[in-house]
Design an enzyme around this catalytic site. Structure first.
Site, short mmCIF file in Angstrom:
data_model
loop_
_atom_site.label_atom_id
_atom_site.label_comp_id
_atom_site.label_asym_id
_atom_site.label_seq_id
_atom_site.Cartn_x
_atom_site.Cartn_y
_atom_site.Cartn_z
N PHE A 130 -11.27 -12.03 0.73
CA PHE A 130 -10.39 -10.62 0.54
C PHE A 130 -9.15 -11.09 -0.56
O PHE A 130 -8.46 -11.69 -0.47
CB PHE A 130 -9.95 -10.27 1.78
CG PHE A 130 -9.40 -8.85 1.70
CD1 PHE A 130 -10.26 -7.75 1.49
CD2 PHE A 130 -8.10 -8.71 1.95
CE1 PHE A 130 -9.59 -6.45 1.40
CE2 PHE A 130 -7.51 -7.33 1.80
CZ PHE A 130 -8.25 -6.29 1.62
N ASP A 200 -9.27 -16.55 8.37
CA ASP A 200 -8.80 -15.31 8.10
C ASP A 200 -9.88 -14.45 9.32
O ASP A 200 -11.10 -14.57 8.71
CB ASP A 200 -8.73 -14.64 6.93
CG ASP A 200 -8.30 -13.26 7.03
OD1 ASP A 200 -8.36 -12.63 8.00
OD2 ASP A 200 -7.88 -12.80 5.97
N TYR A 225 -5.81 -3.62 13.36
CA TYR A 225 -6.33 -2.35 13.36
C TYR A 225 -7.45 -2.13 12.96
O TYR A 225 -7.97 -0.89 12.84
CB TYR A 225 -5.36 -1.39 12.24
CG TYR A 225 -5.29 -2.21 10.91
CD1 TYR A 225 -6.33 -1.95 9.89
CD2 TYR A 225 -4.11 -2.89 10.34
CE1 TYR A 225 -6.23 -2.57 8.68
CE2 TYR A 225 -4.04 -3.37 9.06
CZ TYR A 225 -5.34 -3.25 8.20
OH TYR A 225 -5.07 -3.61 7.05
N LYS A 226 -8.46 -3.13 12.94
CA LYS A 226 -9.84 -3.08 12.65
C LYS A 226 -10.44 -2.95 14.12
O LYS A 226 -10.55 -1.85 14.78
CB LYS A 226 -10.34 -3.98 11.89
CG LYS A 226 -9.89 -3.88 10.37
CD LYS A 226 -10.22 -4.81 9.52
CE LYS A 226 -10.02 -4.81 8.14
NZ LYS A 226 -8.68 -5.08 7.84
N ARG A 379 -20.77 0.40 2.15
CA ARG A 379 -20.36 -0.71 3.34
C ARG A 379 -20.19 0.23 4.75
O ARG A 379 -19.52 1.05 4.68
CB ARG A 379 -19.03 -1.15 3.24
CG ARG A 379 -18.69 -2.28 4.04
CD ARG A 379 -17.32 -3.04 3.68
NE ARG A 379 -16.35 -2.11 3.97
CZ ARG A 379 -14.96 -3.02 4.12
NH1 ARG A 379 -14.73 -4.03 4.37
NH2 ARG A 379 -13.85 -2.00 4.29
#
Length: 420
Positions: A130, A200, A225-226, A379
């Site tokens: 990322f 991560d 928050y995912k 995605r």
């Protein structure tokens, strides 16, 4: 054998997790396949945050740091996250953002490596990691005179054997492909060659099985928050293996990471253990929302916990892959996410040479919310807490129609937006 809508409905009837859907606010007519970017709102969150505003802040005022437990929240919420990632009590703090926490742990890792193996000054990562992770690492390496080495996933093992890598920094589940690394295997290989491992967990925590201690990891950070459903911009988290926690300060030596913050001494004295990875005053209202998100995922524990969540995640993604291949054959889609269960996260990514962005926008207009990742990725995230098998069938049916009609070619679907 072709799977039908009726087959999907029968799967929903036999789903042991089906009642968890009722814990979330899910707009009518929407199939939400973007929980890997932002989890939906738990129904309990609005009232709980309102109570924190109106009662704890409004009536309790500053007293609520003590009476409402605000001061302890980073560690208490951190322990709740830790239970889902194989950490022990007192090893995780919920705090700051993923990027800031990565800067903290990467700084600590480079200082440990400089002390233990002073000749090594390379941070190794995956080229498709990322971007924020790579940006943070690039900035830190430039500041310290180190090098950031980026390779393809298949080259990681050979690079670890070169003997000059101090720190391996990887995201467990790749944000763009959904491919999942062998955390235990790569960490063990790194350690055999004198390298520290940072993981991560932004696309792992709450979605796939993680056991940091069993894997022997050195540091980990992740997102709230995912899959943890903490709300937009909710606090992230940091974990440091106890063997490293007290060796060095992290660079953002703020007063919350002090051993005795309310002594107000001018000299910094780091708190023991993970508490030193705190920095400044915590965002209480956001922490309250994250706490509610963890209530929602904890509701899966009596229903089979992570084993049940993982089984449903794989079933949902298997179904999506199969239906896309059955119903969208010949439409130029290719599967990017690994088919092998052991290498797949909780998402499915498709590539298309033409129109990927516009196809996603057309799907969103039809109520199927996924997202686009440049240059050519459609995605779709699959969160087993609230998704139904019927949702999968509906999503693929809408995808089929968008492709077959060429609807995605309409101008409004080809206008680039700030967030994709």
């Amino acid at each position: 054998m072709t799977t039908t809508l009726q087959d999907c409905r029968a799967m929903d009837q036999n789903d042991p997790l089906r009642k968890l859907r009722d814990l979330f606010v899910l707009p009518e007519g929407v199939v939400y396949l973007d929980g890997n970017s932002l989890g939906p709102l738990p129904k309990a969150t609005a009232a709980r945050v309102a109570a924190a505003v109106e009662q704890e802040w409004g009536q309790g005022l500053i007293r609520s740091w003590n009476t409402a437990g605000w001061f302890e929240m980073p560690r208490r919420v951190g322990d709740r996250i830790g239970a889902w990632i194989g950490a022990r009590e007192g090893e995780v703090v919920a705090t700051d953002t993923t990027s800031i926490n990565l800067y903290k742990v990467l700084s600590a890792a480079t200082r440990i490596a400089s002390a233990d193996a002073p000749g090594r000054k390379v941070v190794l990562s995956e080229r498709s990691n990322f971007p924020t992770d790579l940006y943070i690492a690039q900035a830190l390496c430039e500041e310290r005179g180190w090098s950031l080495r980026l390779v393809d996933a298949g080259q990681l093992e050979s690079e670890l054997r070169t003997g000059d890598v101090a720190v391996l920094m990887l995201t467990h589940v790749n944000y763009r492909t959904g491919s999942m690394h062998d955390m235990a295997g790569l960490t063990a290989l790194a350690h055999r060659h004198g390298t520290l491992a940072i993981w991560d967990l932004a696309h792992s925590a709450g979605a796939v099985p993680v056991d940091l201690h069993a894997a022997g990891a050195d540091f980990a950070i992740g997102c709230g928050y995912k899959y943890l459903n903490g709300g937009p911009g909710s606090p992230a988290f940091a974990w440091v293996h106890p063997r490293h926690a007290d060796r060095f300060w992290q660079p953002l030596a703020g007063w919350w990471g002090h051993a005795a913050p309310f002594e107000f001494t001018p000299e910094y004295r780091p708190a023991p253990g993970i508490a030193r990875y705190l920095c400044g005053t915590q965002p209480v209202l956001s922490m309250v929302a994250l706490d509610c998100g963890l209530d929602a995922i904890d509701a899966a524990r009596p229903l089979g916990g992570m084993q049940a969540l993982r089984a449903k995640s794989l079933a949902l993604t298997d179904l999506f892959i199969a239906l896309v291949e059955q119903r969208c054959d010949g439409q130029g889609l290719s599967l990017v996410t690994p088919r092998e269960h052991g290498r797949r996260g909780s998402q499915v990514c498709l590539a298309r040479a033409e129109g990927a962005f516009a196809i996603v926008q057309a799907l969103i207009a039809r109520g199927v919310i996924g997202d686009f990742r440049a240059p050519d990725i459609l995605r779709f995230g699959f969160t087993p807490l609230y998704l139904e098998y019927e949702d999968v069938w509906k999503a693929v049916e809408q995808l089929r129609q968008v492709l077959e009609t060429g609807e995605w070619r309409r101008p409004e679907f080809n206008r680039q937006q700030a967030v994709t």
